[in-house]
Design an enzyme around this catalytic site. Structure first.
Site, PDB file in Angstrom:
ATOM      1  N   TYR A   1       0.957  -1.162   0.039  1.00 62.01           N
ATOM      2  CA  TYR A   1       0.083  -0.013  -0.055  1.00 62.01           C
ATOM      3  C   TYR A   1       0.885   1.212   0.196  1.00 62.01           C
ATOM      4  O   TYR A   1       1.760   1.476   1.065  1.00 62.01           O
ATOM      5  CB  TYR A   1      -0.801   0.090   1.118  1.00 62.01           C
ATOM      6  CG  TYR A   1      -1.817  -1.124   1.306  1.00 62.01           C
ATOM      7  CD1 TYR A   1      -2.251  -1.970  -0.104  1.00 62.01           C
ATOM      8  CD2 TYR A   1      -2.766  -1.056   2.272  1.00 62.01           C
ATOM      9  CE1 TYR A   1      -3.125  -2.673   0.020  1.00 62.01           C
ATOM     10  CE2 TYR A   1      -3.983  -2.103   2.307  1.00 62.01           C
ATOM     11  CZ  TYR A   1      -3.917  -3.146   1.024  1.00 62.01           C
ATOM     12  OH  TYR A   1      -5.034  -4.106   1.313  1.00 62.01           O
TER      13      TYR A   1
ATOM     14  N   TRP B   1     -12.837  -7.206   1.982  1.00 60.31           N
ATOM     15  CA  TRP B   1     -12.519  -6.014   1.283  1.00 60.31           C
ATOM     16  C   TRP B   1     -13.437  -5.704   0.085  1.00 60.31           C
ATOM     17  O   TRP B   1     -14.164  -6.460  -0.430  1.00 60.31           O
ATOM     18  CB  TRP B   1     -11.068  -6.059   0.819  1.00 60.31           C
ATOM     19  CG  TRP B   1     -10.662  -7.171  -0.446  1.00 60.31           C
ATOM     20  CD1 TRP B   1     -10.153  -8.263   0.135  1.00 60.31           C
ATOM     21  CD2 TRP B   1     -10.511  -6.791  -1.564  1.00 60.31           C
ATOM     22  NE1 TRP B   1      -9.773  -8.748  -1.135  1.00 60.31           N
ATOM     23  CE2 TRP B   1     -10.139  -8.115  -2.341  1.00 60.31           C
ATOM     24  CE3 TRP B   1     -10.965  -5.733  -2.499  1.00 60.31           C
ATOM     25  CZ2 TRP B   1      -9.830  -8.110  -3.439  1.00 60.31           C
ATOM     26  CZ3 TRP B   1     -10.613  -5.951  -4.067  1.00 60.31           C
ATOM     27  CH2 TRP B   1     -10.272  -7.245  -4.291  1.00 60.31           C
TER      28      TRP B   1
ATOM     29  N   ASN C   1     -20.835   5.409   7.359  1.00 63.25           N
ATOM     30  CA  ASN C   1     -20.634   3.884   7.177  1.00 63.25           C
ATOM     31  C   ASN C   1     -20.848   3.018   8.678  1.00 63.25           C
ATOM     32  O   ASN C   1     -21.230   2.250   8.715  1.00 63.25           O
ATOM     33  CB  ASN C   1     -19.410   3.738   6.626  1.00 63.25           C
ATOM     34  CG  ASN C   1     -19.086   4.050   5.067  1.00 63.25           C
ATOM     35  OD1 ASN C   1     -20.232   4.705   4.543  1.00 63.25           O
ATOM     36  ND2 ASN C   1     -17.958   4.184   4.545  1.00 63.25           N
TER      37      ASN C   1
ATOM     38  N   LEU D   1     -17.970  -1.864  -0.688  1.00 63.84           N
ATOM     39  CA  LEU D   1     -18.723  -0.858  -1.749  1.00 63.84           C
ATOM     40  C   LEU D   1     -18.079  -0.790  -3.173  1.00 63.84           C
ATOM     41  O   LEU D   1     -18.197  -0.130  -3.785  1.00 63.84           O
ATOM     42  CB  LEU D   1     -18.658   0.689  -1.147  1.00 63.84           C
ATOM     43  CG  LEU D   1     -19.120   0.718   0.303  1.00 63.84           C
ATOM     44  CD1 LEU D   1     -19.119   2.279   0.638  1.00 63.84           C
ATOM     45  CD2 LEU D   1     -20.469   0.239   0.228  1.00 63.84           C
TER      46      LEU D   1
END
Ligand code: NDP
Length: 327
Positions: A54, A209, A296, A212
């Protein structure tokens, strides 16, 4: 917040968690990343997800600095890293699941995150060039050395997970206990079908994961292509191609109407739908803004509104329930 045991382990994980892919060290400022972590933690989230790849290590550096500044007791949160893709180095030894790379990547992640051990350590993808036995032994030894507490996989097949599990069992080693698959209203096969036996046999937990689908299920792409969102980011054309399809936008519009009728937003409906599945241990949230995270977080309470009729209406829109085995 609700907490469950991660698979058959004793580890208590919050049902919502926070991830850092594409946001920490890349899309958002370090201060915003820290704010997201603070809000998450204050609302009961105890798991923070990361990986060596990442932002090529920067995401772990940002998270490590935030953890230092926030000063939470180390025994009150769970932090992960993942190994496979490397953190930017091009040498053949700087990626994969060999003993050398897994060992070195673990130490590098500990340094970047400024922690003494990782709670969860994932094999980010399978490595066809390294025997599974070598990886299992390495993970087992990292546990014995106190560098990691639990280990798992991400986007492995049921067969690969079973192979690792059986090798560990036969040799009295500690095997994988958790898988991190993609799971959302558009991608269901692994979690709902392929892994169905592993929940019982391996006692597998799941940390899912892209709940959305990278933002499609927020509804923001329903009518136009908004500025400053993930799918417009340079270099992410592949992600846009994968997620922003006509079919998905069409379904997202219909789901949006259903969410409105229920008095909730589309992202909240989509996250609550993931939470409704008891084989999902935790839903990893992604957020580029604190307002998104705050919205969320209400998905936990929204689950109760997803009764049998609502679930049937959702199925009627997405029409993609995996065909389950007859046994
Ligand atoms: P999502 O699919 O939920 O996408 C998150 C993005 O959607 C946000 O960054 C934001 O993007 C947008 N969004 C989120 N909430 C809202 C809202 N309420 N309203 C409007 N837009 C919203 O999750 P991710 O893809 O980020 O995945 C979550 C985590 O899972 C990652 O951070 C990572 O830790 C992990 N992961 C693991 C992978 C693996 O291979 N193991 C692969 C991918 C992720 P924007 O504002 O830019 O539109």
């Amino acid at each position: 917040m609700e907490y469950v045991s991660l698979g058959k382990t004793g580890l208590k994980i919050s049902r919502l968690s926070l991830g850092s892919w594409l946001t920490f060290g890349k899309q958002i400022a370090d201060k915003d990343a820290e704010d997201l972590m603070r809000i998450a933690y204050e609302n009961g989230i105890n798991f923070f997800d990361n990986a060596e790849i990442y932002a090529r290590g920067m995401s772990e550096i940002v998270m490590g600095k935030a953890l230092k500044r926030l000063g939470w007791s180390r025994d009150s949160y769970i932090v992960s890293s993942k190994v496979h893709f490397g953190s930017g180095g091009q040498a053949p030894t700087q990626k994969g699941l060999s003993r050398k790379h897994v060992f070195e990547a673990c130490h590098q992640a500990l340094e970047r995150l400024q922690v003494d051990y990782l709670d969860l350590y994932y094999c980010h993808r399978p490595d066809k060039t390294t025997p599974i036995e070598e990886t299992v032994w390495t993970m087992h030894n990292l546990i014995l050395q106190g560098k990691i507490l639990y280990w798992g996989t991400s986007e492995w097949s049921a067969q690969e997970i079973m192979e690792a599990h059986m090798f560990a069992k036969q040799n009295h080693l500690i095997g994988p206990v958790v898988e991190q698959p993609e799971y959302n209203l558009f991608t269901r096969e692994k979690v709902e079908n392929e892994f169905s036996q592993l929940y019982k046999t391996v006692g597998l937990g799941t940390t899912i994961w892209s709940p959305l689908a990278s933002g499609i299920l927020s509804g923001k792409y329903n009518d136009s292509f908004p500025d400053s969102t993930r799918l417009g980011m340079e270099g992410l054309e592949w992600l846009k191609d994968k997620n922003l399809t006509e079919d998905r936008v069409l379904k997202s519009r219909q789901l949006n109407s259903l969410a409105k009728d229920l008095g909730m937003s589309l992202p909240v409906l989509s996250l609550a739908w993931c939470l409704k599945n008891p084989t999902v241990s935790t839903v990893i949230l992604g957020a580029s803004k604190t307002t998104q995270l705050i919205e969320n977080l209400t998905a936990i309470d929204a689950v109760q509104k997803l009764d049998e009729n609502v679930m049937l209406s959702i199925e009627g829109i997405v029409k993609n329930a995996p065909r389950k085995p007859d046994y």
